[in-house]
Structure formats: C-alpha cells, structure tokens
Design an enzyme around this catalytic site. Structure first.
Site, PDB file in Angstrom:
ATOM      1  N   ARG A 156       0.825  -1.225   0.000  1.00  0.00           N
ATOM      2  CA  ARG A 156       0.000   0.000   0.000  1.00  0.00           C
ATOM      3  C   ARG A 156       0.855   1.271   0.000  1.00  0.00           C
ATOM      4  NH1 ARG A 156      -1.998  -3.186  -1.339  1.00  0.00           N
ATOM      5  NH2 ARG A 156      -3.775  -4.382  -0.653  1.00  0.00           N
ATOM      6  N   SER A 235     -10.517   0.348   3.602  1.00  0.00           N
ATOM      7  CA  SER A 235      -9.794   0.132   4.858  1.00  0.00           C
ATOM      8  C   SER A 235      -9.227   1.455   5.355  1.00  0.00           C
ATOM      9  CB  SER A 235      -8.638  -0.841   4.639  1.00  0.00           C
ATOM     10  OG  SER A 235      -9.133  -2.061   4.155  1.00  0.00           O
ATOM     11  N   GLU A 340      -4.470   4.360   6.094  1.00  0.00           N
ATOM     12  CA  GLU A 340      -4.230   4.042   4.684  1.00  0.00           C
ATOM     13  C   GLU A 340      -4.557   5.217   3.770  1.00  0.00           C
ATOM     14  OE1 GLU A 340      -5.552   0.156   2.938  1.00  0.00           O
ATOM     15  OE2 GLU A 340      -6.367   1.453   1.387  1.00  0.00           O
TER      16      GLU A 340
HETATM   17  C1  LIG Z   1     -15.336   1.011  -0.666  1.00  0.00           C
HETATM   18  C2  LIG Z   1     -13.843   1.126  -0.930  1.00  0.00           C
HETATM   19  C3  LIG Z   1     -13.073  -0.016  -1.119  1.00  0.00           C
HETATM   20  C4  LIG Z   1     -11.700   0.079  -1.362  1.00  0.00           C
HETATM   21  N1  LIG Z   1     -10.972  -1.055  -1.548  1.00  0.00           N
HETATM   22  C5  LIG Z   1      -9.646  -0.984  -1.801  1.00  0.00           C
HETATM   23  C6  LIG Z   1      -8.887  -2.172  -2.015  1.00  0.00           C
HETATM   24  O1  LIG Z   1      -9.396  -3.286  -2.001  1.00  0.00           O
HETATM   25  N2  LIG Z   1      -7.547  -2.045  -2.234  1.00  0.00           N
HETATM   26  C7  LIG Z   1      -6.947  -0.831  -2.293  1.00  0.00           C
HETATM   27  O2  LIG Z   1      -5.730  -0.788  -2.504  1.00  0.00           O
HETATM   28  N3  LIG Z   1      -7.643   0.312  -2.107  1.00  0.00           N
HETATM   29  C8  LIG Z   1      -8.973   0.265  -1.867  1.00  0.00           C
HETATM   30  N4  LIG Z   1      -9.694   1.410  -1.658  1.00  0.00           N
HETATM   31  C9  LIG Z   1      -9.004   2.711  -1.673  1.00  0.00           C
HETATM   32  C10 LIG Z   1      -9.091   3.458  -3.028  1.00  0.00           C
HETATM   33  O3  LIG Z   1     -10.166   3.007  -3.793  1.00  0.00           O
HETATM   34  C11 LIG Z   1      -7.826   3.308  -3.848  1.00  0.00           C
HETATM   35  O4  LIG Z   1      -6.721   3.777  -3.136  1.00  0.00           O
HETATM   36  C12 LIG Z   1      -7.921   4.070  -5.189  1.00  0.00           C
HETATM   37  O5  LIG Z   1      -6.808   3.756  -5.995  1.00  0.00           O
HETATM   38  C13 LIG Z   1      -7.985   5.573  -5.010  1.00  0.00           C
HETATM   39  O6  LIG Z   1      -8.284   6.122  -6.280  1.00  0.00           O
HETATM   40  P1  LIG Z   1      -8.932   7.542  -6.450  1.00  0.00           P
HETATM   41  O7  LIG Z   1      -8.929   7.854  -7.914  1.00  0.00           O
HETATM   42  O8  LIG Z   1     -10.258   7.591  -5.785  1.00  0.00           O
HETATM   43  O9  LIG Z   1      -7.883   8.459  -5.703  1.00  0.00           O
HETATM   44  P2  LIG Z   1      -8.177   9.742  -4.800  1.00  0.00           P
HETATM   45  O10 LIG Z   1      -8.843   9.313  -3.535  1.00  0.00           O
HETATM   46  O11 LIG Z   1      -8.846  10.800  -5.585  1.00  0.00           O
HETATM   47  O12 LIG Z   1      -6.679  10.194  -4.447  1.00  0.00           O
HETATM   48  C14 LIG Z   1      -5.869   9.419  -3.600  1.00  0.00           C
HETATM   49  C15 LIG Z   1      -4.451  10.014  -3.610  1.00  0.00           C
HETATM   50  O13 LIG Z   1      -3.883   9.819  -4.903  1.00  0.00           O
HETATM   51  C16 LIG Z   1      -3.546  11.083  -5.467  1.00  0.00           C
HETATM   52  N5  LIG Z   1      -3.832  10.991  -6.901  1.00  0.00           N
HETATM   53  C17 LIG Z   1      -4.972  10.581  -7.491  1.00  0.00           C
HETATM   54  N6  LIG Z   1      -4.829  10.593  -8.819  1.00  0.00           N
HETATM   55  C18 LIG Z   1      -3.568  11.021  -9.077  1.00  0.00           C
HETATM   56  C19 LIG Z   1      -2.818  11.286 -10.277  1.00  0.00           C
HETATM   57  N7  LIG Z   1      -3.344  11.088 -11.503  1.00  0.00           N
HETATM   58  N8  LIG Z   1      -1.542  11.723 -10.146  1.00  0.00           N
HETATM   59  C20 LIG Z   1      -0.997  11.956  -8.917  1.00  0.00           C
HETATM   60  N9  LIG Z   1      -1.664  11.745  -7.778  1.00  0.00           N
HETATM   61  C21 LIG Z   1      -2.937  11.289  -7.856  1.00  0.00           C
HETATM   62  C22 LIG Z   1      -4.413  12.106  -4.751  1.00  0.00           C
HETATM   63  O14 LIG Z   1      -3.843  13.394  -4.802  1.00  0.00           O
HETATM   64  C23 LIG Z   1      -4.421  11.522  -3.359  1.00  0.00           C
HETATM   65  O15 LIG Z   1      -3.217  11.846  -2.710  1.00  0.00           O
HETATM   66  C24 LIG Z   1     -11.075   1.350  -1.411  1.00  0.00           C
HETATM   67  C25 LIG Z   1     -11.863   2.499  -1.217  1.00  0.00           C
HETATM   68  C26 LIG Z   1     -13.222   2.394  -0.976  1.00  0.00           C
HETATM   69  C27 LIG Z   1     -14.051   3.631  -0.795  1.00  0.00           C
END
Ligand SMILES: Cc1cc2nc3c(=O)[nH]c(=O)nc-3n(C[C@H](O)[C@H](O)[C@H](O)COP(=O)(O)OP(=O)(O)OC[C@H]3O[C@@H](n4cnc5c(N)ncnc54)[C@H](O)[C@@H]3O)c2cc1C
Length: 348
Positions: A156, A235, A340
């Site tokens: 992670r 998580s 996380e």
């Molecule tokens: C119901 C649920 C279940 C989940 N299950 C999992 C799982 O099984 N495994 C897991 O690993 N994660 C899980 N997650 C966490 C999350 O979905 C992941 O971390 C996902 O990759 C985040 O993507 P996002 O586009 O929503 O990022 P955001 O939440 O919008 O951003 C997260 C971080 O990444 C940065 N970021 C986003 N896009 C970019 C970019 N293009 N360039 C630079 N920085 C960027 C943002 O600035 C921020 O710091 C879960 C979340 C939820 C709500």
C-alpha cells in the site's frame, strides 16, 4: 462547492479553486499554472482514498478526467489514461481475454491513482503488472517515464505516496498482461474457498471477477448508494507489518487479554516479517462492528477496518473515532496503526 460531493466518504469542505482537466494538456497546464503562482494543489481522482478537512482545501483542486485505453498486442502492454475509471478498465481487460488485474475488480477510483498506493486486493497488486508510470514531473516541468523498478512499490505504498511534495502527477499507467481467458493463479485463501478451488489454481477470469465482487459486497467494499456501509475510504488502517520481537509482544498481550488459547493471525510478509490483520487487533481492543462515538462516524457494520460516515458525520468526528481506535489498539497491543488514506488538512 464542497469536496464532500467528490469523496466517497461524503466529507470535506470547499476548495479555493477547482479545475476539471479533460485532456492531458489541460491537466499539465493547470498544474504548471498553479505551481508557477505558488498555489497549493490537490490532484483529485475518484476521491475514494481521501479524508479532507471540514474547512476544505486552501488551494486549487485539479480533477483528473482524461480518457483513453490503448492495447498493444505485440508487447502485451495496456496503457490507460489516469482519468479512466479503474473498475471499467478491469472489466475491459477481462472482456478482451487479458489476465492480471481480475482480483482488483470492484475497487473504486481512477486508474491514475492505482500506482500511488500500489492498489491491491485478494492476492494481487498493481506492482505485479505495472511496467511504467508516465508522469508530469513538477520539479523539472518535463514528462517522465518511470519504470516499475523506480516506483518504490511496497505494501500500500510507492515513491508517489511517500513523497509529501507530490512531485509526480500521473498521466497514464502501462500494465503488461497475459493473453489468456484464465486468471493468474489464485493466491488468496478466502477467494480460493469462495471459488471452490485450491490455492494456485487458475479459473476463468470472469468467474474470479464475479467472486471478488461478491466477496467485496459482503464487506461493504463495493460503492453502492443503497449501502450506507460503503460511505468510506475502504480500509482506514493498513495491516501492521511486525518483526519477531513486536509479534511476540502482541502474542503476550493477546494471551493476557483474550486467554491462553489466543492465537494472533499472521501472514508472511517476507524478510522475517509478518503482517497481522488490523481488523483482528481492533476487534480484540474492544471496537466491534457498528461501534460509534455518537457523532455520525462509526465502524462499518460489515468490516471492522472501514470507518463510515453514517450521513451526519464531520471529518473532525471521523478523525476522533480513528484516533480512539488507534489509541485503543496501541494501549492493548503496543501496535501503532497507520492510516491508509491520504489525509488533507487533518492529522491523526
Ligand atoms: C469502498 C472502498 C473499497 C476500497 N478497496 C480498496 C482495495 O481493495 N484495495 C486498495 O488498494 N484500495 C482500496 N480502496 C481505496 C481506493 O479506492 C484506492 O486507493 C484508489 O486507488 C484511489 O483512487 P482515487 O482515484 O479515488 O484516488 P483519490 O482518492 O482521488 O486520491 C488518492 C491520492 O492519490 C492522489 N492521486 C490521485 N490521482 C492522481 C494522479 N493522476 N496523479 C498523482 N496523484 C494522484 C491524490 O492526490 C491523493 O493523494 C477502497 C476504497 C473504498 C471507498
């Protein structure tokens, strides 16, 4: 506007500015202009791993909305624009007979965020298939192609997540996939049991996808407006990775707390280290499913590791709950749980 409308938690106050970038040029231009003016930026994907302060973000939020999926059959390389919806990408690969991402079905958010915390689930993580991450480097002002070996992937985490200055804006991610209808070998016991196969078996990727999504739904881990347990960041804490001495201390505490027969679950994490499920520690420290401080934030009724906004929570309330859980686990087991998600304008 409030960032609550852009986060899966439904929390977060207003940003000073907001730009939606639908092309790579617009994305780079927005970042370049903000950096030139000394304006803080927050790159926003799907908002599924963000905990944003109630007072909002004192800077410009740049929402990534770029599109594009390109498959190179010769090299077996899939290149995905940062703004593509992750689960749509996974579904697309399976429909095209490509394997390597099937266990990552149902994870919310956008493709560009997957290398940030090395997204993983059910025995797979993107570090296994990412070949390069193409970024806009805010220090050099150039486009940079970062090979897997320089991404610093760990459990992670990655160089992108560890870098507080957020040097790299991910533009696209390239994955190398196998051309086969079957999944990669199943490596996660719970998934193997759900599929009725042995660890190491390979089954149709479509079957793996359905099983993963069903397992995730049971834990409130697939975004569903009808399921209030999914108003979370998934998580909230990472599973702690412990050395032998720390594990022995946890075992002693567990026996004192839960009886002589208590056995601390653990998974091999390599290098003589073990990963202990944070959910097990949280439950044994006295925080069960549904636990709440009465402030609108609560532990999910389906999964101890998810903190949920029941509808009336504030970020401050959610953080207060997270602090209580973290402190309770530390007092009970001497283990400090780390969050996380990415915290914006708040700390634990
Ligand atoms: C119901 C649920 C279940 C989940 N299950 C999992 C799982 O099984 N495994 C897991 O690993 N994660 C899980 N997650 C966490 C999350 O979905 C992941 O971390 C996902 O990759 C985040 O993507 P996002 O586009 O929503 O990022 P955001 O939440 O919008 O951003 C997260 C971080 O990444 C940065 N970021 C986003 N896009 C970019 C970019 N293009 N360039 C630079 N920085 C960027 C943002 O600035 C921020 O710091 C879960 C979340 C939820 C709500």
């Amino acid at each position: 506007m409030r960032l609550a409308d852009y986060t899966t938690l439904g929390l977060g106050g207003p940003p000073r500015g907001f730009v939606r970038a639908e092309s790579e040029e617009d994305l780079i231009e927005a970042v370049w202009a903000a950096d030139g003016g000394g304006e803080p930026i927050l790159i926003l994907g799907g908002g599924s791993n963000l905990v944003v302060a109630d007072r909002g973000f004192d800077g410009t939020v740049i929402q990534v909305a770029t599109k594009g999926i390109d498959w190179d059959p010769g090299e077996r390389l899939l290149t995905v624009a940062a703004g593509e919806d992750w689960d749509t990408v996974v579904a697309w690969t399976i429909a095209e007979g490509l394997s390597g991402l099937e266990c990552l079905s149902g994870i919310p958010g956008l493709a560009g965020a997957t290398p940030i915390q090395n997204v993983g689930a059910y025995g797979q993580e993107v570090a296994e298939t990412v070949t390069t991450v193409r970024t806009y480097d805010r220090v050099t002002g150039q486009i940079s192609i970062i090979p897997n070996g320089r991404c610093g992937f760990g459990y992670r985490t990655s160089v992108f997540k560890r870098d507080d200055a957020r040097r790299h804006v991910v533009l696209s991610v390239t994955f190398q996939l196998a051309v086969q209808p079957n999944s990669a070998p199943v490596r996660y016991a719970e998934l193997a049991a759900a599929l009725g196969v042995a660890l190491g078996d390979q089954v149709a990727s479509t079957t793996v996808r359905s099983a993963v999504i069903e397992l995730r739904r049971g834990k409130g881990m697939v975004i569903d407006a009808a399921d209030p347990d999914t108003r979370s960041v998934g998580s909230f804490f990472v599973n702690p990775v412990l050395d032998g001495a720390a594990l022995a201390a946890v075992e002693t505490a567990a026996r004192a707390r839960c009886g002589e027969g208590a056995r601390v679950p653990r998974f091999d994490a390599g290098d003589g280290l073990v990963k202990v499920p944070a959910a097990w520690l949280i439950e044994r420290a006295g925080f069960g499913r549904g636990y709440t401080l009465g402030n609108g934030a609560r532990i999910s009724s389906k999964h101890t590791l998810a903190l949920v906004n029941s509808g009336s929570a504030t970020t401050a309330g959610l953080i207060a709950l997270a602090r209580q859980v973290r402190d309770g686990v530390r007092d009970a087991f001497g283990v400090s749980l780390a969050p996380e998600p990415v915290l914006v304008g708040v700390t634990l």
